[in-house]
Design a protein around this motif. Structure first.
Motif, short mmCIF file in Angstrom:
data_model
loop_
_atom_site.label_atom_id
_atom_site.label_comp_id
_atom_site.label_asym_id
_atom_site.label_seq_id
_atom_site.Cartn_x
_atom_site.Cartn_y
_atom_site.Cartn_z
N UNK A 58 0.83 -1.21 -0.11
CA UNK A 58 -0.05 -0.16 -0.08
C UNK A 58 0.86 1.24 0.07
N UNK A 59 0.31 2.32 -0.79
CA UNK A 59 1.09 3.68 -0.80
C UNK A 59 2.09 3.91 -1.65
N UNK A 60 2.55 2.71 -2.26
CA UNK A 60 3.51 2.96 -3.40
C UNK A 60 3.05 3.81 -4.67
N UNK A 61 3.65 4.55 -5.41
CA UNK A 61 3.24 5.02 -6.76
C UNK A 61 4.57 5.19 -7.44
N UNK A 62 4.30 5.38 -8.70
CA UNK A 62 5.20 5.71 -9.68
C UNK A 62 5.98 7.15 -9.53
N UNK A 63 6.77 7.15 -9.05
CA UNK A 63 7.66 8.46 -8.62
C UNK A 63 8.82 8.89 -9.56
#
Length: 787
Positions: free
Chosen positions: A65-70
């Motif tokens: 949870x909470x990860x995104x493409x940064x």
């Protein structure tokens, strides 16, 4: 490959897989997923899927949870760009997700319950960068708002802003409540226009109210005026807001530069998180389709056990067993339309490319799949209107392309091979194409309606028939795949069920040549045999299950009996020991009194007292020793038998000798004159008798197996040699302690039998002899009883 993946509905399968990703990172990985062609690469991917599946099975989830493409944020910060508060929040959230994931895997590794070497290697490169995460979170909240505590200057500025706003609102509210000004307002509220506090004033009081007009209503009846009394305060508030923006910009610039410093590790983290999200999705998908890790090979072997098409509802799909490869290189599937032929073909192809993509496949354990260099498929109606191609032409164009590109490491799937043209020519083309594919060494599966291809597998090495079952009673396919049985035409049976006149059906049958009739009759016979075999197998399975259940119950009762017997013996021992102890105590008192009498001068001999005590000690029961002996014997009984061991066959309650090991669970045992194969669980190894006089050296003459057997086979032995062997054998049998042995001489001319009879009649250690019974060899065997 794109064409093959499309007709096999690979993209639809990937759409199912995307439903299990946790972020856009995992989605990108799934969208880029393609089958691999190197066996080692495929095994590596399969092993990773197996490791994550074990984790999901034992832990229930993987924290992503909470990860995104940064990546874009990090790269922009690296070239000097200033990130927004929301972008920095995404970076902090992704770092937090990295930390949670790393802690999760470190805990699993420390527990040691799951072996995950591949995932452990991946997770080692993940660095949470907790200081950067804490710094961002101390300045920006989860909603992307820069906090007062981000800097002392920002805290001071915002304190001033709140003070100005409070003063402005207080003055404006006093205006809205005043009796003089209240009638001038269209509504007693305070609002904001052009980032300045204003009040709504009626148009007719514009001159008497005073102040700066910032806006008016759409009708023009209301003017939004900033009263002159708060102009200075509004100016001060505007200036404070400008300072706030500059301070926030400074804070974001500083945080962005710290992100830029960690560019390399952040990009590594992103790639690792993308991989882990993708791998976890594979694990969740495997669980949803009840997938298993297939055994992989590069020899073109396919052995699907209860395989299911992943796109079909689990409650509707009918599992199939499909085996190809090794000797069988071509599978020809026949059957009615909508019977499941094409689904079977797609199942073979889709599960193959799924396995080569590192995905577990919906089948049972020990399913085996090959890794192919090429997978080709000609499935479905590919007619091209623009190119004015017929269905046959379209298929043939695709087939020509396949035949040009394929090699020995290819899987080729043909749907309705040769269809769309004259049946005779189409069938001939289909046979020629399958022969060509076979000669190239490729693996091929084809569906067809042509009756000529039903006999294809009977006339070709390396080919096998299969069919999809059709229920004539319900006029519906069962979707079951029957390997080894070609499909037969059900046209007459269906027509009869639908009410077609019997004379028409009879006339139609006359139009069929005798060869076709023979083929149909053969197929019908095969189907009847299969159904009968399946029914008998089912009954045999039921009997076996009942026998296993009965055996388990009997073993449980025997164990219970042994426990009860042991308990009773222990209780008896305890009672006997107590009785003896009491008697011994009483006897000691008596002996003590006798000693006192001895001292007093009475004649009581010392050796009589010693003998009395010795007899008393010997009266103590030896039950415990017997129990230990029973346990010791039981332990010996569990010993693995070997050739020559004397054993007891429990089910016959007979002693015998082990001849040889047949399998790990079966041994050949000699019982009298009979040899039989016995399960190891039915054998009890007997303890070899110890010599009563170890001091005497006794030489025992043993047979070829280092053990004297209970029979001597003289068939085929010359008369003189036979007489010598009889004499030696009788001596060996006497030394071995046998009471009865058998001499097998056969019937033949009768000379050897007569010689044996004369020998045993004159031997002093032979008590009696007789001919063998019905089950002992009859006149060809002489049974001898030894003294």
């Amino acid at each position: 490959m794109e064409h093959v993946l499309r007709v096999l509905e690979y993209d639809k399968m990937k759409a199912q897989l995307i439903g299990f990703v946790a972020s856009s990172l995992g989605k990108q990985r799934v969208q880029a997923l393609k089958p691999l062609i190197d066996l080692e690469d495929v095994q590596l991917e399969q092993n990773e899927t197996a490791e994550i599946s074990d984790i999901i099975r034992l832990k229930g989830h993987v924290p992503l949870g909470g990860i995104s493409d940064i990546k874009a944020h990090v790269k922009r910060a690296a070239i000097g760009g200033v990130l927004s508060a929301s972008e920095l929040t995404e970076i902090a959230s992704t770092l937090y997700g990295s930390k949670q994931l790393k802690y999760f895997f470190e805990e699993i590794i420390d527990e040691g319950n799951i072996d995950i070497p591949l995932l452990q290697e991946r997770i080692q490169v993940l660095e949470p960068l907790s200081p950067l995460e804490r710094e961002i979170k101390s300045c920006i909240d989860d909603y992307g708002t820069v906090l007062d505590q981000a800097s002392q200057a920002l805290r001071t500025i915002r304190h001033q802003m709140r003070s100005y706003e409070s003063t402005i609102k207080s003055k404006l509210e006093s205006l809205t409540r005043g009796s003089t000004t209240r009638k001038m307002l269209s509504d007693a509220i305070v609002t904001i226009r052009s980032d300045r506090y204003v009040v709504p004033v009626k148009q007719e009081y514009r001159g008497s109210f005073g102040g700066i007009v910032h806006d008016q209503s759409s009708s023009g009846a209301t003017l939004f005026i900033e009263p002159a009394s708060i102009v200075t305060l509004n100016n001060q508030l505007t200036e404070a807001k400008a300072k706030e923006r500059r301070e926030i910009e400074r804070i974001l610039t500083e945080l962005s530069s710290k992100v830029a410093e960690e560019e390399a590790q952040l990009l590594v983290n992103v790639e690792t998180l993308a991989d882990m999200d993708f791998i976890a999705a594979k694990g969740y998908y495997a669980k949803s389709i009840k997938g298993v890790k297939p055994i992989l090979n590069n020899q073109g072997v396919i052995d699907l056990k209860q395989a299911r098409h992943p796109l079909l509802p689990s409650e509707d799909v009918v599992p199939s067993d499909i085996a190809m490869g090794n000797q069988v290189r071509s599978l020809v599937i026949t059957g009615p339309n909508t019977g499941g032929k094409t689904v079977t073909l797609k199942t073979i192809g889709l599960l193959t490319v799924m396995a080569q993509s590192g995905l577990h496949v919906p089948a049972n354990e020990k399913t085996e799949l090959a890794v192919f260099e090429h997978v080709f498929a000609d499935i479905g109606d590919e007619q091209s209107i623009e190119q004015s191609l017929s269905t046959f032409s379209s298929h043939m164009k695709n087939i020509v392309s396949i035949l040009e590109k394929m090699n020995a490491n290819s899987l080729v799937l043909f749907d309705e091979l040769g269809a769309g043209t004259d049946p005779t020519e189409g069938a001939a083309l289909a046979i020629a194409i399958l022969d060509f594919v076979y000669k190239k060494g490729a693996l091929a599966a084809a569906t067809t309606h042509y009756s000529e291809l039903k006999g294809y597998a009977f006339n070709r090495d390396g080919a096998i028939n299969a069919s999809v079952e059709f229920d004539v009673e319900t006029l519906r396919p069962t979707y079951r795949l029957l390997v080894g049985v070609p499909g037969r035409s059900n046209a007459f049976a269906i027509s009869r069920r639908l009410g077609l006149a019997e004379d028409i059906i009879a006339d139609a049958k006359l139009q069929i040549d005798s060869d076709s009739t023979q083929v149909e009759n053969m197929i019908s016979s095969l189907e009847d045999s299969r159904k009968s075999t399946e029914q008998e197998w089912s009954q045999a399975q039921q009997v076996r299950l009942e026998a296993d259940k009965l055996r388990t119950e009997l073993e449980a009762k025997l164990d219970e009996f042994e426990r009860m017997k042991e308990k009773i013996m222990e209780e008896a021992e305890a009672k006997a020991a107590k009785a003896v102890a009491d008697a011994k105590e009483e006897a000691e008192v008596i002996i003590s009194e006798l000693r006192d009498l001895q001292k007093a001068g009475y004649q009581v001999k010392e050796h009589q007292l010693i003998d009395a005590r010795k007899q008393l000690d010997q009266a103590v029961p030896k039950l415990n020793k017997k129990q230990k002996q029973v346990k010791k014997t039981a332990e010996k009984a569990k010993r693995i038998p070997k050739a020559g061991d004397e054993v007891k066959v429990i089910s016959f309650n007979q002693k015998g000798t082990v001849v040889k090991k047949v399998t790990d669970k079966e041994y050949q045992v000699q019982l009298g004159i009979m040899k039989m194969t016995v399960a190891i669980d039915d054998i009890q190894v007997l303890e070899q008798a110890k010599s009563l006089e170890p001091q005497k050296a006794i030489t025992t003459i043993r047979g070829n197996d280092a053990h004297v057997k209970a029979e001597l086979d003289l068939r085929g032995v010359r008369y003189d040699d036979a007489m010598n062997r009889i004499e030696k054998y009788i001596d060996d049998a006497l030394l071995a302690g046998y009471h009865q042995v058998s001499i097998i001489h056969g019937k033949g001319t009768g000379a050897l039998r007569k010689g044996v009879k004369q020998f045993v009649a004159s031997h002093p250690r032979i008590k009696s002899s007789r001919d063998g019974g019905m089950n002992e060899g009859g006149l060809g065997n002489t049974v001898v009883e030894l003294k």
